[in-house]
Design a protein around this motif. Structure first.
Motif, PDB file in Angstrom:
ATOM      1  N   ASP A  90       0.808  -1.223   0.000  1.00 15.68           N
ATOM      2  CA  ASP A  90       0.000   0.000   0.000  1.00 15.68           C
ATOM      3  C   ASP A  90       0.840   1.272   0.000  1.00 15.68           C
ATOM      4  OD1 ASP A  90      -2.270  -1.482  -0.039  1.00 15.68           O
ATOM      5  OD2 ASP A  90      -2.691  -1.323   2.099  1.00 15.68           O
ATOM      6  N   THR A  91       2.054   1.180   0.521  1.00 16.11           N
ATOM      7  CA  THR A  91       2.866   2.375   0.680  1.00 16.11           C
ATOM      8  C   THR A  91       3.849   2.594  -0.467  1.00 16.11           C
ATOM      9  OG1 THR A  91       2.743   2.035   3.065  1.00 16.11           O
ATOM     10  CG2 THR A  91       4.350   3.628   2.282  1.00 16.11           C
ATOM     11  N   SER A 246       0.066   4.412   3.071  1.00 17.42           N
ATOM     12  CA  SER A 246      -0.308   3.432   4.084  1.00 17.42           C
ATOM     13  C   SER A 246      -1.306   3.996   5.083  1.00 17.42           C
ATOM     14  CB  SER A 246       0.939   2.969   4.837  1.00 17.42           C
ATOM     15  OG  SER A 246       0.580   2.170   5.937  1.00 17.42           O
ATOM     16  N   PRO A 247      -2.363   3.261   5.384  1.00 21.72           N
ATOM     17  CA  PRO A 247      -3.299   3.695   6.427  1.00 21.72           C
ATOM     18  C   PRO A 247      -2.652   3.711   7.805  1.00 21.72           C
ATOM     19  CG  PRO A 247      -3.799   1.453   5.721  1.00 21.72           C
ATOM     20  CD  PRO A 247      -2.783   1.989   4.762  1.00 21.72           C
ATOM     21  N   SER A 250      -1.785   7.265   8.999  1.00 25.67           N
ATOM     22  CA  SER A 250      -2.869   8.025   9.603  1.00 25.67           C
ATOM     23  C   SER A 250      -3.109   7.594  11.044  1.00 25.67           C
ATOM     24  CB  SER A 250      -4.158   7.850   8.785  1.00 25.67           C
ATOM     25  OG  SER A 250      -5.228   8.562   9.362  1.00 25.67           O
ATOM     26  N   VAL A 282     -14.153   6.593   1.269  1.00 22.23           N
ATOM     27  CA  VAL A 282     -14.371   6.381   2.699  1.00 22.23           C
ATOM     28  C   VAL A 282     -15.596   7.155   3.153  1.00 22.23           C
ATOM     29  CG1 VAL A 282     -13.337   6.551   4.992  1.00 22.23           C
ATOM     30  CG2 VAL A 282     -11.880   6.159   2.986  1.00 22.23           C
ATOM     31  N   GLN A 323     -10.203  11.079  10.932  1.00 23.11           N
ATOM     32  CA  GLN A 323      -9.047  10.233  11.245  1.00 23.11           C
ATOM     33  C   GLN A 323      -9.189   9.604  12.628  1.00 23.11           C
ATOM     34  OE1 GLN A 323      -6.031  13.451  10.095  1.00 23.11           O
ATOM     35  NE2 GLN A 323      -4.839  11.587   9.725  1.00 23.11           N
ATOM     36  N   GLU A 326     -11.722   6.828  12.611  1.00 23.75           N
ATOM     37  CA  GLU A 326     -11.194   5.640  11.937  1.00 23.75           C
ATOM     38  C   GLU A 326     -10.317   4.833  12.889  1.00 23.75           C
ATOM     39  OE1 GLU A 326      -9.231   7.050   8.467  1.00 23.75           O
ATOM     40  OE2 GLU A 326     -11.075   7.570   7.399  1.00 23.75           O
ATOM     41  N   ASN A 493     -10.851   2.582   3.501  1.00 29.96           N
ATOM     42  CA  ASN A 493      -9.477   2.668   3.013  1.00 29.96           C
ATOM     43  C   ASN A 493      -8.533   1.703   3.722  1.00 29.96           C
ATOM     44  OD1 ASN A 493      -9.633   4.070   5.463  1.00 29.96           O
ATOM     45  ND2 ASN A 493      -7.937   5.430   4.917  1.00 29.96           N
ATOM     46  N   MET A 494      -9.049   0.955   4.696  1.00 29.77           N
ATOM     47  CA  MET A 494      -8.233  -0.025   5.402  1.00 29.77           C
ATOM     48  C   MET A 494      -8.699  -1.456   5.147  1.00 29.77           C
ATOM     49  SD  MET A 494      -7.621   1.785   9.104  1.00 29.77           S
ATOM     50  CE  MET A 494      -7.031   3.464   9.252  1.00 29.77           C
TER      51      MET A 494
END
Length: 592
Positions: A90-91, A246-247, A250, A282, A323, A326, A493-494
């Protein structure tokens, strides 16, 4: 800056984001390569790992307790590696590159493992007599074996968190046909997974146990080669979604900001930084009153600066309320997730030791000369799961829906709780079956000896089927419920991380299983006594070990009930969805 100027700036940001993320979707044109790759990959990896316990004890002459510990460590690391793989994908690298590198790593691992069976110097010599002490592996032989395990772990770390999302990436989620394609893909994925499990647990294990370990390990390696070729062949038609960040970043920002502002008091929601929500992926999560300490990350103080576009100048000091919520979603999942960790302990321990039970029972089918390989008994678990799922979906769910008025018949937490209860019942059944097997072996005529000298009971191995079937039903409720629960309760998003989170719980369970085996082995084997998990089950007390697992499962069930009552489901902004969430919450609480 005026509101009109801010709105114009936000519109430009959205347009720029759409241009950067433009992807060409080929849908079903990519599926022969995607599904073909996954089918061969599953046949290869599952065919390699399904019978490893037998390979370690019969070829490497490793004691059963040590072999179970090694296997638990290997499986635990294999299930933990996807978290790291999901982060890298993801990153930095994206799913396409991650899967490609992981497939090659798995192929190399399988080739090395095949060589350990094919080359005599890479494994200990065969035992000369059933009653003579066998030679164990040398350090170089173990090093070669563990090198293959490391490569297999790297492969699993890249493939497991990415293959499902990568397949779904091939369809456009903004269109009706794309959404239907995604649903169909998930069905095909689980179908191929089950087929691969069945073939690996029957044909491949039969070849390994009765024909040749070299051929039996070589076949999965060849299948993995086909998987690599198919994956690369479809490169031109794949939709390759670029990494979006990457989540985990956050999450880290919220934790750091909340810690830095730990002395700031939360005076009210109006002081929390809550800019307009621009994401089309999201959904906006409403503010909740749980974990208020995390709200401090969104408190705008005099030291915090907000840029003209509405974003915080320093996201490590000031986070948005979205954020924070989440992160709360993830924190709320942790207690339920921990129940899954404990649930898997009896499941995994039984999966290991039912192989030894099978080795010391009569595995012949009737009067025929065919003998069921000990490692293939897991197929009864999968058969029960495969047969039960369509019956449950087509017959039982409609009937339950009329009673509970819930769309799924049972809520996710109720399904998980039902799986725990069935697991406890399965462990109790396994206890009585083991007592019967051991009694026949000790007090009646036996039919032979295992390679390590244990007498084989005259009891038919088919007595093991009921406990295996019950564990299959249990997994159909609990494991699938866990996956769906994490998928729905994590922010959108995760969701690519959700499967890795479930796998991480399995990895921890494997580690705990290994530690538990070591402790039981040492504690019950003091003063020269035969320990509960002796290699020869006739001298062991596996039934007492199963009773211990049933007690652990029972305590975990009551802990789960408390967690289910406390849990608050992820909500939505509009009133209709909020009512649905409230209704589901009330039904989840009715579990207790």
């Amino acid at each position: 800056m005026s509101d009109d100027q801010k709105a114009e700036t936000m519109e430009k940001r959205i347009e720029e984001g759409e241009e950067k993320s433009e992807v060409v979707y080929h849908g079903w044109k990519a599926m022969p390569y995607v599904i073909g790759n996954e089918t061969f990959e599953k046949l290869g990896t599952i065919g390699t790992s399904s019978n490893l316990l037998v390979y370690l004890t019969t070829v490497y002459h490793i004691k059963s307790a040590s072999a179970a510990t090694i296997l638990n460590l290997f499986m635990g690391t294999t299930n933990l590696a996807p978290l790291f793989g999901a982060f890298l994908s993801d990153t930095y690298f994206g799913r396409y590159a991650t899967i490609g590198v992981a497939c090659v790593a798995s192929l190399l691992g399988m080739l090395i493992l095949t060589l350990t069976a094919a080359i005599s110097k890479l494994h200990p010599p065969a035992c000369k007599s059933k009653f003579e002490q066998c030679h164990g592996p040398t350090p170089p032989q173990l090093a070669f074996l563990f090198a293959s395990f490391i490569l297999l772990v790297i492969g699993a770390g890249g493939i497991r968190p990415c293959n499902l999302p990568f397949g779904a990436d091939q369809f456009d989620p903004r269109t009706d046909s794309g959404r239907r394609g995604i649903n169909s893909f998930f069905n095909w994925y689980y179908f191929t997974f089950t087929v691969a499990m069945m073939i690996s647990s029957t044909l491949i294990i039969y070849v390994q146990s009765n024909i040749s370990w070299t051929i039996g390990l070589g076949i999965p390696a060849i299948l993995m080669l086909f998987a690599c070729i198919l994956f690369l062949a479809g490169s031109r038609v794949y939709a390759k979604v670029k990494p979006e960040g990457s989540p985990f970043t956050s999450v880290a920002q919220v934790l750091v900001a909340a810690f830095n502002k730990r002395k700031v008091k939360v005076s009210g929601e109006e002081h929390l930084f809550d800019p307009p929500h621009l994401s089309g992926l999201v959904s906006k999560i409403p503010h909740t009153d749980q974990f208020r300490i995390l709200d401090k990350a969104a408190i705008a103080t005099s030291k915090d600066e907000i840029r003209p576009d509405g974003e915080a100048s320093n996201p490590w000091r000031l986070c948005t309320l979205q954020q924070v919520e989440e992160v709360k979603c993830i924190v709320r999942v942790i207690p339920i997730w921990s129940c899954g960790v404990i649930y898997s302990i009896p499941v995994f321990q039984h999966g290991n030791y039912v192989v030894y039970q099978a080795l010391q029972t009569d595995r012949h089918l009737g009067k025929s000369g065919f003998e069921i390989p000990a490692g293939s008994f897991v197929v009864f678990n999968m058969l029960a799961l495969t047969i039960w799922i369509p019956i449950y979906d087509q017959l039982i769910v409609p009937w339950l829906r009329k009673i509970t008025k819930h769309e799924g018949g049972l809520t996710l937490l109720q399904r998980m709780g039902a799986g725990m209860l069935i697991s406890i019942l399965a462990t109790i059944v396994a206890t009585f079956v083991e007592q019967k097997r051991r009694n026949l072996a000790l007090n009646h005529k036996t039919i032979g000896f295992t390679s390590y000298g244990g007498a084989i009971s005259s009891m038919s191995s088919l007595w093991l089927v009921p406990q295996l079937a019950l564990f299959g039903f249990s997994e159909a409720f609990n494991i699938i419920g866990q996956i769906e629960f994490c998928y729905k309760q994590f922010p959108e998003n995760m969701r690519s991380v959700a499967s890795a989170i479930v796998l991480s719980s399995l990895s921890i369970s494997n580690y705990v299983c290994g530690m538990m085996v070591t402790i039981v082995h040492r504690v019950t084997g003091k003063d020269g006594k035969k320990n509960w998990l002796n290699q020869d089950l006739n001298e062991a007390r596996l039934d007492l070990f199963y009773i211990t697992l049933a007690v652990i499962g029972s305590l975990n069930f009551f802990y789960f009930l408390a967690c289910a009552k406390w849990y608050r489901f992820k909500g939505a902004m509009d009133g209709k969805d909020s009512e649905v969430v409230k209704e589901n919450k009330e039904r989840e609480i009715s579990l207790v």
